[in-house]
Design a protein around this motif. Structure first.
Motif, mmCIF file in Angstrom:
data_model
loop_
_atom_site.group_PDB
_atom_site.id
_atom_site.type_symbol
_atom_site.label_atom_id
_atom_site.label_comp_id
_atom_site.label_asym_id
_atom_site.label_seq_id
_atom_site.Cartn_x
_atom_site.Cartn_y
_atom_site.Cartn_z
ATOM 1 N N THR A 64 1.282 2.695 6.223
ATOM 2 C CA THR A 64 2.227 1.587 6.182
ATOM 3 C C THR A 64 3.672 2.064 6.241
ATOM 4 O O THR A 64 4.585 1.271 5.996
ATOM 5 C CB THR A 64 2.022 0.755 4.906
ATOM 6 N N VAL A 81 3.529 -3.593 3.257
ATOM 7 C CA VAL A 81 2.850 -4.613 4.057
ATOM 8 C C VAL A 81 1.428 -4.168 4.371
ATOM 9 O O VAL A 81 1.104 -2.989 4.328
ATOM 10 C CB VAL A 81 3.591 -4.875 5.393
ATOM 11 N N GLY A 82 0.583 -5.138 4.684
ATOM 12 C CA GLY A 82 -0.757 -4.841 5.147
ATOM 13 C C GLY A 82 -1.819 -4.992 4.075
ATOM 14 O O GLY A 82 -1.539 -5.340 2.923
ATOM 15 N N PRO A 89 -4.425 -6.304 -0.928
ATOM 16 C CA PRO A 89 -3.081 -6.109 -0.368
ATOM 17 C C PRO A 89 -2.529 -4.732 -0.759
ATOM 18 O O PRO A 89 -2.683 -4.279 -1.888
ATOM 19 C CB PRO A 89 -2.258 -7.216 -1.016
#
Length: 166
Positions: A64, A81-82, A89
């Motif tokens: 990330t 994120v991701g 998460p």
């Protein structure tokens, strides 16, 4: 311990360069930021990749890793994120992957039927480490290299702008 910041408050060539960059046309500034991002991303990815020792650190922090470039700042991001393959998460586990955790810490969970119980954290995140495991050491190592690239690309853009190429 180095803090990972570059101060422009002192009389420095980098500060003078950023002031001079304000007078350059917008197209030249845009080419500077795109070039800086293109050059900074491999440095940031390499530094984070070399420091990851577990699969969790690899998935949550290295995969990330992102670089953002603005006119005045370069942002080194990771773990924001991701999702992991389990659907968790990444920001949920990023702090533990970076700084570790106490294996004896009690965590409250719920069973599939909804009954609450306690369990130990275990060795998933590794031992606690105040200075970080991946991102913070990578930032300390990569900031001087990225600053050098930023200075070189800005000087090149200024020279091109003064020569009339942009």
């Amino acid at each position: 311990m180095p803090t990972g910041r570059i101060s422009l408050l002192v009389d420095s060539p980098l500060r003078d360069l950023l002031i001079a960059l304000r007078a350059v046309p917008a197209e030249a500034r845009k080419s500077v930021t795109t070039y800086m991002r293109k050059e900074a991303e491999p440095i940031w990815f390499e530094e984070t990749r070399d420091r990851a020792t577990t699969r969790l650190q690899q998935r949550a922090l290295v995969n990330t890793a992102r670089v953002g470039v603005a006119t005045r700042n370069i942002y080194l991001r990771s773990g924001g994120v991701g999702k992991l393959s389990s659907g968790t998460p990444v920001p949920t586990v990023a702090f533990g992957a970076e700084f570790g955790g106490n294996p004896d810490k009690q965590i409250e969970q719920r069973s599939r039927k909804g009954k609450p119980y306690k369990r130990r954290l275990g060795n998933v995140f590794g031992a606690p480490r105040r200075g970080g495991n991946v991102v913070y050491p990578a930032a300390r190592a990569s900031i001087p290299r990225i600053a050098s690239v930023a200075i070189q690309s800005a000087y090149r853009a200024l020279l091109d702008a003064f020569d009339g190429k942009q």
